[in-house]
Each structure stands twice: as structure tokens, then as C-alpha cells.
Enzyme design. Sequence first.
Site, short mmCIF file in Angstrom:
data_model
loop_
_atom_site.label_atom_id
_atom_site.label_comp_id
_atom_site.label_asym_id
_atom_site.label_seq_id
_atom_site.Cartn_x
_atom_site.Cartn_y
_atom_site.Cartn_z
N GLU A 25 -2.66 4.28 7.18
CA GLU A 25 -2.36 2.96 7.75
C GLU A 25 -3.58 2.50 8.96
OE1 GLU A 25 -1.46 1.47 5.29
OE2 GLU A 25 0.57 1.80 5.01
N TYR B 179 7.61 6.04 -1.63
CA TYR B 179 8.87 5.56 -1.23
C TYR B 179 9.82 5.82 -2.35
CZ TYR B 179 5.85 3.14 2.15
OH TYR B 179 5.31 2.76 3.07
#
Length: 345
Positions: A219, A125
Site C-alpha cells: 500500500e 483476508y
Amino acid sequence: MDKLTRVKALNPANPNKATAIFGGKASGILNWNDLAYPHFYTLRQRIRSLFWTANEVDMTQDVKQFSTLSAQEQDAFLKIIGLLATLDGPQTTIALKIADYTTDPAVKSLMATIADQESEHNHSYAYVLSSVTTLDKQIESFEMGRTDEVLMRRNERIVEVYNNFVENPTIETTLKAMVYTTLLEGLFFYSGFAFFYNLARNQKMVGTSTMVSYINRDELQHGKAISDIFRAALAENPEYNTEEFTEWIYDQFRHSVEQETLWSEYVLKDIDGIDLEEMAGYVKYRANKMLRMLGLSEIYPEHTKNPMRWIKAYVDSFDDTKTDFFEQASRQYVKTSDLNGFDDL
Ligand code: ZN
Ligand code: ZN
């Protein structure tokens, strides 16, 4: 409620094969060929096969393109990175904490691998933002998790359940934290992911979307691993497998679907190409999937199929190379098709 204790590093008086996932006995010596749950080996292999680092992703086009996005797209971009960073931040911590308290060394090892990937997600990020915007804007985006009221309200229960587990680790608080981990891995990130895939299908910010698709793949596997460990731990502790606990889980899912839907309306309302009703259906579809993984029933019978058909190209059918959909230099990785079908996740 019995507090779980931190597991010793080595305890030669105990057997190598763990007697329980939590509150059991094990020496701390890990033999992958002699596990209490042999399939945990496969779970770890699948996660390891997804190794990647943020710096591998070429952001050259994104650097040029960001300023050409509409003001609404730029704003949503920064808000959603802020959201992802806020949700992914504690994932490293929670994986390490579960590792601290599990008595099964295979689970400890799995959690160490997951924690490592979560730390790379957080790095990614910062990497994306530093490629596209000024330091002031980067800092502002990372402040969202502690300043944006909509986001904070959305995260209230996560904060409560995660901190309860950290401050008072018992079997019950651990099981509840794992329910929330499943929600994070399998539901909370997904309206954010969809935003980036929608940009990519309009040939915008393809580098960022490539990275998001790597995070997405991780994920999905984390959600599978955590829900498998959850089911095994619950089977070992049937006194927690009560109607009350089941109702608690359903309630968390309903609440999470509401919050995720409110959030997506807040952040995506002005984005071309995203249909908010479809998005609400997609969130319910994800909730059904994760409930099934936890061994429970679907609560949205009208949403058993993915209503956002276009998104399947980005998430549901990952192939043996990581970059099919984004036309970047492709690199060979372990064939996921040999290990599992992502359609199951
Ligand atoms: Zn993550
Ligand atoms: Zn994860």
C-alpha cells in the site's frame, strides 16, 4: 465536462509515446525506454519487487492462538479484517478502471500490477479468516461493509467519489478518485494495521501480522505511485489546479482523519496496548505524509513526527528480507534499500 472514453487496444495512427495521461493519444505499444514519464518505470519495478502470495505465510501458530485471545481482541480482529476487506475490495476495480481510461500505456501497465496485488490482498483476508474461525464467522466479517453502521458511515464519501468516477469518468472525477485512492493506501488502513502490529509485539497472531506487513508495504508503494500519477495528470491539466479543488482535497483529508479516528475509537477502545490518543496523532501524521505526496501542505503542524514510536519497527524500516520482525523463515527479495527508502513513504 468531457467524458473520457475507453482507450482502444491498438491505435497505430498514434505515436508510441503517450501525449497525455488522460485524454491524450498513444498507439498502445509500450516501450519502457521511451516513456513520457521515465520514472514510472522505477515505480513499477518497486511494486513488482514486492511480489508475495498469501499461502506462503505460515498460519500454524495463529490457528492455535486465536481462541486464546480475549473476547474483545477476537471481536476487533474480525471487525478489522471486515474493514480491510471492504476497503481493499474496490481497489482492484479502481485500478482496472484507471487502466481503462488512461492513454499512457506505462500508467496502464502500472495499474495492472497494482490491481493484481489488490486481488491478492483480498485473497489474504479470506485466507486469514479461514485459518482462525468458522465459516459463519468468516461470512459475518465480510458482511460488515454492508451491515455495520459505523463502518458504512465511515465509507460514505469513498463510495460516492469512487462510484462517480465509474459512472461518469471525466478528468475531474478521475483526479478525485485518485485522491481517495491515496487516502486509502496511505491513511484508511492504518489503524487496522496498527491493531495487528500491537498483537505481534505481544507475540500474538504473528502469521497474520506478517501478512498485514506485506499488505502495508504494497500500500505504501501504491500510494507513492498513485500520488505521482496524480501530480503529473494535474500538471497536464492546469485548469483543474484551482484553489477550489485544493480546498476540496484538504476537506476530504480533514473529514477522513475524523472518520478514521472515530472508527479507531469504536473498534480499539478495549484493546490493551493501544493508546487511542496516540492513534489519533498517528492518523494525523499519516494525513500530513499523504498531503505532501500529493504536492500539498501539511494541515496538522503539531503532528509531523510519528507519535507511535513502537510501530516504526513494523512499518517504517522494512529491510532486505521481508520477515525480520517476525522471525519466520526468511526469503530473499530484491533489496528495497537499492530501490528506495521506505522512510520516504
Ligand atoms: Zn490493498
Ligand atoms: Zn493498494
